[in-house]
Design a protein around this motif. Structure first.
Motif, PDB file in Angstrom:
ATOM      1  N   ALA A   1      39.039  -0.840  -0.159  1.00 11.37           N
ATOM      2  CA  ALA A   1      37.924  -0.429  -0.967  1.00 11.37           C
ATOM      3  C   ALA A   1      36.619  -0.278  -0.300  1.00 11.37           C
ATOM      4  O   ALA A   1      35.730   0.652  -0.520  1.00 11.37           O
ATOM      5  N   GLN A   2      36.471  -1.157   0.706  1.00 11.91           N
ATOM      6  CA  GLN A   2      35.215  -1.228   1.510  1.00 11.91           C
ATOM      7  C   GLN A   2      35.120   0.030   2.569  1.00 11.91           C
ATOM      8  O   GLN A   2      34.389   0.586   3.019  1.00 11.91           O
TER       9      GLN A   2
ATOM     10  N   SER B   1      26.666  -0.968  -3.895  1.00 11.26           N
ATOM     11  CA  SER B   1      25.821  -0.679  -2.746  1.00 11.26           C
ATOM     12  C   SER B   1      24.858  -1.466  -2.274  1.00 11.26           C
ATOM     13  O   SER B   1      24.532  -1.713  -0.802  1.00 11.26           O
TER      14      SER B   1
ATOM     15  N   CYS C   1      38.310  10.736  -2.216  1.00 12.59           N
ATOM     16  CA  CYS C   1      37.223  10.131  -2.801  1.00 12.59           C
ATOM     17  C   CYS C   1      36.927   9.715  -4.041  1.00 12.59           C
ATOM     18  O   CYS C   1      36.423   8.457  -4.312  1.00 12.59           O
TER      19      CYS C   1
ATOM     20  N   SER D   1      27.413  -6.888   2.733  1.00 14.27           N
ATOM     21  CA  SER D   1      28.636  -6.390   2.429  1.00 14.27           C
ATOM     22  C   SER D   1      29.605  -5.570   3.468  1.00 14.27           C
ATOM     23  O   SER D   1      30.641  -5.370   3.509  1.00 14.27           O
ATOM     24  N   GLY D   2      28.933  -5.232   4.594  1.00 16.60           N
ATOM     25  CA  GLY D   2      29.455  -4.426   5.245  1.00 16.60           C
ATOM     26  C   GLY D   2      29.494  -4.865   6.805  1.00 16.60           C
ATOM     27  O   GLY D   2      29.250  -6.156   7.182  1.00 16.60           O
TER      28      GLY D   2
ATOM     29  N   HIS E   1      36.446   1.144  -5.125  1.00 14.86           N
ATOM     30  CA  HIS E   1      35.340   0.343  -4.593  1.00 14.86           C
ATOM     31  C   HIS E   1      34.568  -0.017  -5.775  1.00 14.86           C
ATOM     32  O   HIS E   1      34.219  -1.214  -5.954  1.00 14.86           O
TER      33      HIS E   1
ATOM     34  N   LEU F   1      38.391   9.173   6.116  1.00 11.78           N
ATOM     35  CA  LEU F   1      37.621  10.659   6.204  1.00 11.78           C
ATOM     36  C   LEU F   1      37.046  11.008   7.722  1.00 11.78           C
ATOM     37  O   LEU F   1      37.345  11.977   8.338  1.00 11.78           O
TER      38      LEU F   1
ATOM     39  N   TRP G   1      37.611   2.716   3.165  1.00 12.91           N
ATOM     40  CA  TRP G   1      38.506   4.031   3.167  1.00 12.91           C
ATOM     41  C   TRP G   1      37.717   4.992   3.637  1.00 12.91           C
ATOM     42  O   TRP G   1      38.150   6.174   4.151  1.00 12.91           O
ATOM     43  N   PRO G   2      36.084   5.036   3.478  1.00 14.11           N
ATOM     44  CA  PRO G   2      35.462   6.316   4.203  1.00 14.11           C
ATOM     45  C   PRO G   2      35.713   6.571   5.660  1.00 14.11           C
ATOM     46  O   PRO G   2      35.876   7.529   6.109  1.00 14.11           O
ATOM     47  N   PHE G   3      36.470   5.402   6.300  1.00 14.88           N
ATOM     48  CA  PHE G   3      36.728   5.544   7.880  1.00 14.88           C
ATOM     49  C   PHE G   3      37.941   6.556   7.761  1.00 14.88           C
ATOM     50  O   PHE G   3      37.924   7.139   9.020  1.00 14.88           O
TER      51      PHE G   3
ATOM     52  N   GLY H   1      39.047   6.307  -3.759  1.00 14.87           N
ATOM     53  CA  GLY H   1      38.210   5.468  -3.072  1.00 14.87           C
ATOM     54  C   GLY H   1      37.069   4.935  -3.737  1.00 14.87           C
ATOM     55  O   GLY H   1      36.895   3.724  -3.853  1.00 14.87           O
TER      56      GLY H   1
END
Lengths: 458, 67
Positions: free
Chosen positions: A35-36, A94, A80, A99-100, A87, A42, A38-40, A83
């Motif tokens: 969930a955290q 956000s 997207c 959180s990151g 998320h 892409l 997943w953009p990686f 994900g």
């Protein structure tokens, strides 16, 4: 002719690796990570495709009309949607602090401005201290004084000094309430302001009960006499010399460390490491913890309820450690119950009763002093080794559906071969029932050497 | 820019947009800046890449008209 892309097969390999990892480490909650991060997926996809296109161009191979086809964009859209839903479902948001990734410890938004904080208020000997909506780190120490004293600073991240000054002015630190209930209010929660964090040293009367609600940061409590309740979205907590109980509800935590707690300890949430030492009351842990868990000298019962692991131990005079696929315990007072998916288990010294149900993993058991405890051990796939004192009395029923059985105890125990496995049955002159069952693996019943076994502290 | 380079820009536009989308979402999930604020970057990037591609396409057509 259109060049076949390597990205799709790589994605399939990645998906396979993800599932394999999930199977090898079932205790690791993959969903929050997915969930955290997943953009990686892409980013990786784009980088791979870009590298591939540049390589084709350099090699003068024919290029496709579009780098990413319409069908692939549809797939991106689905990823997207999936994900973003994940998320949202897992509960990240956000604005959540820390959180990151830490970006090497650098905070990228603006400059850091610090403002000193100092306040004190007299109160009773046993007040309730309520810390409201806190972000930052707080060290709370019990003292003999009948007052609460706060020192420290407020850190504001802003692009301009005026902005920081305004934010500091609008987030005044206060000690409110009366002598029996003091409210520590940082007023950090102003919408539209940059991130405000307080770093506080709080001295409280020894008999104080602490109730803290935090959004992010660390709590360190020492010599606190009343109960401790901490609720936070993201916090590391260290407790030492707590004379009451403690209840921690942490949605995320890097580390929970507690030493010398006289009351019950209740821990709920999700996080990484847990280290508990010298806890007098019962310990209840509920949630998903992915790091190293260590328990030492727990005088009360331990109940651990994780997504894949269930553990109950009556007392731990020795120690117990769980790290990923490994469980090792020394000197446990039963009944001990452990059920889980994939773990190698070693227990050296346990009493009363043992109930062990593991999906996959090798089991190595060395009970403590005689008489032996009752044992029920089952694994779907894995070897079981049981090392017993030569004079042990027990009633054995050990079987493997696929594998062999080694027997050091000789004649009293009879070995029967089945289709691909074996069964070892018999009694060495009465004693508790010892049932061992593996679907796939070797069973070894071994006589311990003359070296003294681990002494059980009663 | 020659036509080959212009078509190259058109070809890599997709992957570059995908990387940018991933980066903005990763920044959002890291709690830094919300995607709700940063999404126009994608429009700007798309426009810039399209402009670059067109600029490459136009020049050869001008040179073709010259005798």
């Amino acid at each position: 002719m259109k060049q076949p892309s390597i990205v799709a097969p790589l994605l399939v390999i990645g998906l396979g690796a993800l599932f394999l990892f999930r199977n090898l480490y079932p205790d690791l909650p993959l969903l929050p990570y997915l969930a955290q991060y997943w953009p990686f997926l892409l980013i990786g996809w784009g980088v791979l495709r870009l590298a591939e296109l540049l390589f084709w161009a350099a090699a003068s191979k024919p290029l496709p009309a579009r780098g990413i086809s319409a069908g692939e964009w549809v797939l991106v859209l689905f990823i997207c949607i999936f994900g973003a839903s994940l998320h949202a479902a897992i509960g990240f948001s956000s604005w959540w602090p820390r959180s990151g990734f830490a970006m090497g410890g650098l905070d990228v938004l603006g400059e850091r401005f610090e403002y000193p904080i100092s306040a004190e208020k007299s109160c009773s000997r046993t007040p309730r201290i309520v810390i409201e909506d806190f972000r930052g780190s707080a060290r709370i120490t019990g003292t003999d004084a009948d007052q609460i004293k706060v020192t420290g600073h407020e850190a504001i991240r802003s692009f301009t000094e005026e902005g920081a000054n305004r934010a500091s002015h609008d987030s005044p630190f206060e000690l409110a309430g009366d002598a029996n209930e003091v409210v520590v209010r940082t007023n950090q929660n102003h919408l539209g302001y940059p991130r405000i964090e307080d770093d506080l040293e709080i001295e409280v009367p020894k008999g104080a009960a602490i109730q803290a609600h935090g959004r992010g940061g660390d709590f360190e409590l020492t010599h606190v006499g009343g109960g401790v309740t901490i609720e936070s979205e993201n916090a590391s907590v260290q407790l030492s010399d707590i004379h009451g109980g403690a209840r921690l509800d942490l949605r995320r935590s890097n580390m929970v460390h507690a030493a010398n707690v006289e009351g019950a300890l209740e821990l709920k949430g999700r996080g990484s490491d847990i280290d508990l030492e010298n806890v007098a009351g019962p310990v209840t842990i509920e949630g998903a913890y992915t790091g190293a868990m260590q328990f030492q000298n727990l005088a009360g019962a331990l109940h651990f309820n994780g997504p894949q692991t269930d553990l109950n131990v009556e007392r731990i005079p020795g120690q117990l450690r769980m790290v990923l696929g490994n469980f090792s315990g020394t000197n446990l007072v039963g009944p001990v119950h452990l059920s889980g998916r994939s773990r190698d288990v070693q227990i050296n010294g346990f009493t009363n009763a043992l109930d062990l149900q593991i999906e996959r993993g090798d089991i190595d058991l060395r009970p403590g002093e005689l008489p032996l405890p009752k044992m029920d051990v089952h694994t779907h796939a894995g070897d079981v080794t049981l090392t017993l004192p030569p004079a042990a009395k027990f009633d054995l029923n050990a079987s493997t559906k696929s594998g062999e059985i080694d027997n050091d105890f000789g004649a009293p125990l009879n070995l029967y071969h089945t289709h691909r496995g074996a069964t070892l049955l018999g009694s060495t002159g009465g004693g508790p029932a010892v049932n061992i069952e593996t679907d796939r693996g070797r069973v070894t019943i071994r006589k311990a050497s003359e070296a003294p076994l681990h002494k059980i502290e009663q | 820019m020659n036509p080959r380079a212009a078509s190259m820009v058109g070809v890599i536009r997709g992957p570059v947009m995908l990387i940018a989308l991933g980066v903005l979402l990763a920044i959002d999930h890291a709690g830094r800046t919300s995607f709700a604020r940063t999404w126009p970057v994608l429009l700007i990037l798309f426009g810039a890449l399209t402009l670059l591609e067109r600029a490459g396409d136009r020049r050869p057509s001008i040179t073709q008209k010259q005798p």
